[in-house]
Write a protein that holds these residues in place. Structure first.
Motif, mmCIF file in Angstrom:
data_model
loop_
_atom_site.group_PDB
_atom_site.id
_atom_site.type_symbol
_atom_site.label_atom_id
_atom_site.label_comp_id
_atom_site.label_asym_id
_atom_site.label_seq_id
_atom_site.Cartn_x
_atom_site.Cartn_y
_atom_site.Cartn_z
ATOM 1 N N PRO A 142 45.343 44.353 42.313
ATOM 2 C CA PRO A 142 44.323 43.200 42.145
ATOM 3 C C PRO A 142 42.957 43.590 42.841
ATOM 4 O O PRO A 142 42.743 44.368 43.534
ATOM 5 C CB PRO A 142 45.297 42.030 43.149
ATOM 6 C CG PRO A 142 46.113 43.009 44.083
ATOM 7 C CD PRO A 142 46.290 44.058 43.236
ATOM 8 N N PRO A 143 41.904 42.617 42.428
ATOM 9 C CA PRO A 143 40.573 42.884 42.890
ATOM 10 C C PRO A 143 40.619 42.972 44.597
ATOM 11 O O PRO A 143 41.334 42.265 44.887
ATOM 12 C CB PRO A 143 39.627 41.695 42.204
ATOM 13 C CG PRO A 143 40.718 41.161 41.147
ATOM 14 C CD PRO A 143 42.049 41.469 41.509
ATOM 15 N N ARG A 144 39.641 43.724 45.137
ATOM 16 C CA ARG A 144 39.408 43.801 46.255
ATOM 17 C C ARG A 144 37.921 43.391 46.650
ATOM 18 O O ARG A 144 36.927 43.120 45.624
ATOM 19 C CB ARG A 144 39.372 45.375 46.714
ATOM 20 C CG ARG A 144 40.931 45.808 46.586
ATOM 21 C CD ARG A 144 41.067 47.360 46.994
ATOM 22 N NE ARG A 144 40.512 47.393 48.596
ATOM 23 C CZ ARG A 144 41.143 48.233 49.529
ATOM 24 N NH1 ARG A 144 42.061 48.758 49.109
ATOM 25 N NH2 ARG A 144 40.871 48.187 50.549
ATOM 26 N N LEU A 145 37.652 43.230 47.815
ATOM 27 C CA LEU A 145 36.149 42.750 48.437
ATOM 28 C C LEU A 145 35.502 43.831 48.731
ATOM 29 O O LEU A 145 34.169 43.908 48.562
ATOM 30 C CB LEU A 145 36.315 41.891 49.578
ATOM 31 C CG LEU A 145 36.874 40.494 49.330
ATOM 32 C CD1 LEU A 145 37.109 39.692 50.346
ATOM 33 C CD2 LEU A 145 36.232 39.733 48.240
ATOM 34 N N VAL A 146 35.968 45.071 49.116
ATOM 35 C CA VAL A 146 35.323 46.227 49.443
ATOM 36 C C VAL A 146 35.992 47.418 48.971
ATOM 37 O O VAL A 146 37.207 47.550 48.832
ATOM 38 C CB VAL A 146 35.358 46.349 51.112
ATOM 39 C CG1 VAL A 146 34.460 47.658 51.407
ATOM 40 C CG2 VAL A 146 34.817 45.290 51.683
#
Lengths: 350, 131
Positions: B31-35
């Motif tokens: 799933p998408p990550r922030l960093v």
């Protein structure tokens, strides 16, 4: 001109043969096969329901239409087996295909006619210019009580249609509906399985309303059966639509392509829409198609379509309906079938 | 237990296979990550993963957790999608013994969890053998 810009179907992989059901109930399989013109039916996997089937059909329709999903202004799902009694199927489908949030969603119920009424309403939005695109879906994991005649036919599948006015692959030329209040088949609140009026479901229900729908649209369009390359009627079994076709003056050549019920079973709200998808898979530009649904309660929606020059360009963009039906089916025994369809009473898991 | 907030939070990934791609180095996260764990970048572009791929690892679950006993035995696997992203999911619609490394699969939308007879239903992708 308004019409279909994309279409798609989905049929689960599992099947059960008429003989397998008949041997459990001590019934005569050959007479069922002959009487219903039915050899086997599709069965949803334990993790499939109307939402999952509708999503897969909608994804196939989107592949063919090749439009941004955000442009779809409405998603309507017609079914007798919405997974929730209260919570929409349409929002799950719209979310899964990316049509949210600028989208109108609704779930429809009208026995086996719910799919065609979703198409009917979707067409109205694009014809009026209110929306650029609208999607109508018919999908079901049909219920049939154990041992009832319906158990031999009640199956699973669905088809989705994206309506629009640009890049149309089949124009909608005429539509007509025929309704009466006829209690031929019903399911009361909280009941697991539907009940039906036995032989009353024939002449006074299916045949009266399909005949009314077809004769009405022929009169409205000033056309005759010979004006059509294809026709598809609601197909609860093989016997009803073939008898209906012959009585109305259609030939086997006209109804063969859309007649899937002998190996698919009765997909209720999906039945005539899936038949239409199989016809669109092989139709050529200029071919005229007559579709007439039937829903107990009772009524029929009839449509006349004409395939355009664009249709052959999109037919191969997604899996064809006959491919779903004929490729690598997995056959179940009755025990696994009852487990898949949750017909076995169990203790509640902790 | 599956709850409405969990269902809603996971919807973009589970319903639409939404991933994100690092704007600096191009690494895709699902799933998408922030960093970005490769270059520490914080700017991402949304991407949708392919829905076809092949099995690169698999195992058969014969002692399932609560809520999954009806499915037993079932196969869990790691699928490498076209484009190279690897995801973990159930491999459905076939006997577990049929699942081998390299099996071509398609991702289909399925019911993955339910909160008993009256609770919320959770949907996501499962891999099925390509037909």
């Amino acid at each position: 001109m308004a019409g279909i810009v994309g279409y798609g179907a989905y049929i689960p992989r599992y099947r059960i043969r008429v003989e397998e059901i008949a041997k459990v109930w001590g019934a005569d399989a050959p007479s069922y096969k002959k009487g219903l013109m039915l050899r086997e039916k599709s069965v949803p996997a334990p993790d499939q329901d109307t939402i999952t089937i509708a999503v897969e059909a909608a994804k196939n329709a989107l592949k063919r239409a090749a439009i941004p999903p955000a442009k779809i202004g409405a998603v309507y799902v017609g079914s007798e087996s919405h997974p929730y009694a209260v919570k929409p199927t349409g929002t799950a489908v719209a979310e899964a295909i990316g049509a949210i949030p600028d989208c109108h969603c609704a779930d429809l119920e009208f026995a086996c006619k719910a799919g065609s009424e979703s198409m009917f309403i979707a067409f109205s939005h694009v014809k009026s210019g209110e929306m650029e695109y609208a999607m109508g879906i018919g999908a079901d994991t049909s219920q049939g009580a154990p041992g009832d005649a319906l158990e031999y036919s009640a199956s699973a599948g669905g088809a989705a249609f994206i309506m629009g006015t640009k890049d149309v692959v089949a124009t909608l030329d005429v539509q007509y509906s025929f309704m009466t209040d006829t209690p031929d088949f019903w399911r009361r609140e909280y009941m697991h399985y539907p009940r039906h009026g036995g032989r009353f479901t024939g002449d006074l229900a299916y045949f009266k309303h399909v005949r009314g729908g077809v004769e009405g649209i022929l009169k409205k369009s000033k056309m005759k059966p010979k004006d059509f390359r294809y026709c598809v009627f609601h197909q609860p079994n093989g016997k009803f639509p073939t008898r209906m076709g012959k009585e109305l003056g259609f030939t086997e050549e006209q109804y063969r392509a859309g007649l899937l019920v002998p190996t698919l079973g009765n997909t209720y709200s999906g039945a005539s829409p899936i038949g239409l998808s199989a016809i669109l898979d092989e139709a050529k530009p200029g071919d005229r198609i007559l579709m007439c649904s039937f829903g107990s309660g009772a009524g029929s929606d009839a449509f006349i379509f004409t395939a355009t020059a664009r249709l052959p360009k999109i037919q191969g963009r997604a899996r064809k309906t006959r491919d779903y039906l004929d490729t690598n089916p997995v056959y179940l025994e009755y025990g696994a079938y009852t487990k898949f369809r949750r017909k076995i009473l169990k203790n509640v898991e902790d | 237990m599956i709850t409405p907030p969990v269902v809603r939070r996971n919807t973009p990934q589970r319903y639409r296979l939404e991933a994100n791609k690092c704007a600096k180095c191009g690494k895709v996260f699902f799933p998408p990550r922030l960093v970005c764990d490769a270059c520490r970048g914080r700017k991402f572009a949304p991407v949708t993963l392919a829905d076809t791929g092949k099995v690169v690892a698999c195992t058969v679950i014969r002692t399932p957790p609560t809520g999954f006993s009806d499915l037993s035995p079932y196969c869990m696997g790691i699928v490498e999608l076209k484009g190279g992203t690897r995801i973990q999911c159930q491999i459905a619609d076939c006997e577990p013994e049929r699942v081998k490394i390299g099996l071509p699969v398609t991702l289909e939308f399925r019911r993955v969890q339910e909160d008993g007879e009256s609770g919320v239903l959770a949907y996501a992708y499962k891999a099925v053998p390509a037909r």
